[in-house]
Motif scaffolding. Sequence first.
Motif, PDB file in Angstrom:
ATOM      1  N   GLU A 177       0.868  -1.166   0.000  1.00 55.53           N
ATOM      2  CA  GLU A 177       0.000   0.000   0.000  1.00 55.53           C
ATOM      3  C   GLU A 177       0.912   1.225   0.000  1.00 55.53           C
ATOM      4  O   GLU A 177       1.913   1.254   0.701  1.00 55.53           O
ATOM      5  CB  GLU A 177      -0.849  -0.006   1.269  1.00 55.53           C
ATOM      6  N   TRP A 187      -3.106   0.559  -3.806  1.00 53.98           N
ATOM      7  CA  TRP A 187      -2.546  -0.746  -3.459  1.00 53.98           C
ATOM      8  C   TRP A 187      -1.929  -1.334  -4.737  1.00 53.98           C
ATOM      9  O   TRP A 187      -2.599  -1.392  -5.774  1.00 53.98           O
ATOM     10  CB  TRP A 187      -3.632  -1.667  -2.899  1.00 53.98           C
ATOM     11  N   THR A 191      -3.062  -8.251  -2.411  1.00 49.52           N
ATOM     12  CA  THR A 191      -3.481  -7.904  -1.054  1.00 49.52           C
ATOM     13  C   THR A 191      -3.366  -9.144  -0.181  1.00 49.52           C
ATOM     14  O   THR A 191      -3.096 -10.239  -0.689  1.00 49.52           O
ATOM     15  CB  THR A 191      -4.947  -7.437  -1.033  1.00 49.52           C
TER      16      THR A 191
END
Lengths: 486, 418
Positions: A177, A187, A191
Amino acid sequence: MKLGMHRATQDESALLADLRLILGSPQILSDPLELLVYECDAYTLEKKIPSIVVLPNSPFEVAEIVRCCNKHQAPFIPRGAGTNLSGAILPIENAVVISLTRMNQVQQVDLENRRALVEAGCVNIWITNAVRSAGLLYAPDPSSQTACTIGGNVATNSGGPHTLKYGVTTNHVLGLEMVLPDGEIVWLGTTLEGGEETGGLDLRGAVIGSEGMFGIVTRVVVNLSQIPQSWRTLLGVFASVDDASQAVSDIIASGIVPAALEMMDQLITQAVEAAYHFGFPLDAGALLIVELDGLEEGLEQQAMEVERLCKANRATEVRRARTDKERADLWKCRKRAFGAIGRLSPNFLTQDGVVPRSKLPEIMRFIQHTSAEFGLRIPNVFHAGDGNIHPLILYDESNPDEVKRAVQAGNRILERCLELGGSVSGEHGIGVEKADFMEKQFSQPDLDAMRSLRRMFDPLHRCNPHKMFPNGKRCMDFAPRRQISV
Amino acid sequence: MNTDRPGGFLDNRKASACIHCGLCLASCPTYLETGNENLSPRGRIYLMRAMDKGAVPVTEASASAIDTCLGCRACEAACPSGVRYGELLEETREHINRSVPRGWMETLLTKVFIEGILPHPERMEIALTPARWIKAAAMDRFLPAGLREPLAFVDPHRPAQESLPPFSQTARDPSRGTVALVVGCVMDVMFRETHRSTIRLLQRAGFDVVVPEAQGCCGALFAHGGNMAEARRCAAHNLGSFNAPDLKAVVINAAGCGSTLKEYGQLLSNDPRWAPSAMAFSAKARDLSEMIEPECIDWLPPRFGRVTYQDACHLAHAQRITEAPRRLVRHVARGGYVEMSESDVCCGSAGSYNLTQPEMAGRLRRRKIGHILESRADIVVTSNPGCLLQMKAGLESAKNRATQVMHIADFLAAHLPA
Ligand SMILES: Cc1cc2nc3c(=O)[nH]c(=O)nc-3n(C[C@H](O)[C@H](O)[C@H](O)COP(=O)(O)OP(=O)(O)OC[C@H]3O[C@@H](n4cnc5c(N)ncnc54)[C@H](O)[C@@H]3O)c2cc1C
Ligand code: SF4
Ligand code: SF4
């Protein structure tokens, strides 16, 4: 020289007032007294006091700070632990330093997928500490890992002794991020919940190694690796650096991939021994640390082969670490070797050049020659397996002539690395220190391409300005103050 | 001391050993709490050097980063360059004391309470009396929090102060030699039971124990505050009191005093009258945990559930002793032993720090209590009275009654067969 020369300009006062709307008072440092220590990192040759230092607590605060700096047209610089060795956080142009050290948590661990979400200011070793009991570790292990932050690691694409087998930071960062230089939070890459691969351009990869110029990393998803089942750690004792270098080439040529392959010359061995009393032989010309790891099966065979190759290159002795503690002690010596030279000299300048492995003997001879020519001691401790040298040029800051000679000797060594087909930095980054070398290493079109990528992220050059690229303003143009406390 | 520069108060060689590498940062409690590099070892050394050179004036403001230093010396253990931070700190504090006038409240605290009462057992007894009355009358709830908390550990009923036997013989034959016990000042008043435990443990381990009567404060409270002259006076006094050549060791059960005893040699190195005997004394100084091999005693089976160990800074960092006490506790607690995270980070007690820097002391205490609770330990064992009180008070204010804090001597003695 008295402090207090720098009085906040009107612009700075307005900026400060706006920052106070975003942050609490312990999060803003603006008293000249408190700014002093932020004038440099572990590279102490050039210094400049920043105008303001801020210590945000969250990505949102970072984004607000960045927007505020933009409003006042102030440059800003992300800073982690400040262990960097190339002046990559030098606050040229009275920049605002954004220190990520308060955002330092391991936020989430996903054991099943072997991943962790950590904040940018998290210290490298803390990740391993948090997952060790599950048999996992975070692989990149810079020698500064007990202090440096994951944000700094990402920005410099850090490596370490075990990089030879396990790769560098970019091989272990799945996503991140970041606050872009215009204040947008994005981002890049995977993730914590995302799949292994993301489609499209690998912007994550572009950010890793960008030395804080593309934005401010706030959180990182790292990959966790399994702690190797078994290990063998050998210490080869050689009469000369030449012999040890040949052994390095032979080991790699045999097809064995050691986890680590590190060399220490006589001068550094003596300093390390004086500091940590490990029991290194003081008369050896060079020591080679070879670590093999993985499944127990076949490991002993490899160890015996390494031993044979060392002996074939006239190793006078090959020792083995017999216990976990002996192994840990050995690595502690290696990783703290830089520090041990504080006992030899008040200042040091470390170079980080890379040469093809086959050229190791040649560059090491050149370094010895340079040492004699400039009248400066230059101990060496380095990642031999990668051909990544770390000559430590010793000087005393209070002697201006020595400072000059140290810089010249360093440049001479880097030029030689380039002539031998290598590069000027393996892992410490370019910063301000080696910016002038970029033109020697890269062609103009290459540099232009890099610059235009940088413009895509930061069109106004506000984020960590004047780093990496040549012709940027050096701090010399800004009448830098000498280190105020010698 | 360096005299070749105006204002120079640091030993130049020691000061320039810092190469600004930053490897000490993450070991520093005040930096961990604030992220502010001014409150880190590297920042403080930078500031000391600037003060030393006269580049930064020595004022209340510039001294505040030095004031907030715990003196826990975790940075020293982390530093690859061998920087002797503790000595730099003492030199700097001494200089600051000479140069900066302090407010009356601080002077009162330092001169009267820390230097005037704590080091004197007899005065401390008197000083504790009103505290005991207040507690006994249950009036303490009317006090402000800052005063109420330190009272938490005061026993309202003056404990039976039966004095320690001057000589205790071991049952082992032959004895392994005679050792002397340092009773300290604060320790002696509030922890006499702990001294008894210590004596029993040493006897079990095969030593005869003497408690020299003429001994006084070790000087740690003065040295840590930069009052070096008084610290030297204390040291010299004790050299006289422990001057028996056949003593096998001088044993102490308080880590903070222990590190000072081990540094008498350094403290008096410039005084030709005392230097040789100070060196000899320091060479004999031992922490309790260094005297007892876990295997040489038949311990009772574990009496408590989960047990963890909190390093005392002056044992772990100043004396670099982390394994010996753990081995003992682990051996006695058997399977019940657990490590807690950040066990090597200061709890905020740091001698008189919780009196002079209550804000930071409180933050570090909360941090510590968080880790204790996370470890789910029933007992926290430690090696220093200050740490013990700090953690007790912390658990108290966290309304935790389940977790106990014990001095290592008491914990071990609880497992001695009668
Ligand atoms: C004794 C010693 C040994 C070392 N050994 C190694 C080694 O083995 N391998 C190695 O690779 N390096 C090594 N280094 C160099 C240094 O530790 C690494 O470069 C490290 O990654 C820097 O991390 P840091 O947190 O200190 O970053 P800093 O020094 O604070 O910053 C370094 C760079 O990262 C940028 N940056 C920091 N945080 C962020 C962020 N959140 N977002 C964007 N940019 C950011 C800064 O702008 C700067 O350009 C060593 C240094 C020392 C002093
Ligand atoms: S005190 Fe030691 S670890 Fe800290 S910056 Fe100085 S040399 Fe490095
Ligand atoms: S003594 Fe403790 S508080 Fe002081 S600088 Fe060192 S680590 Fe930090």
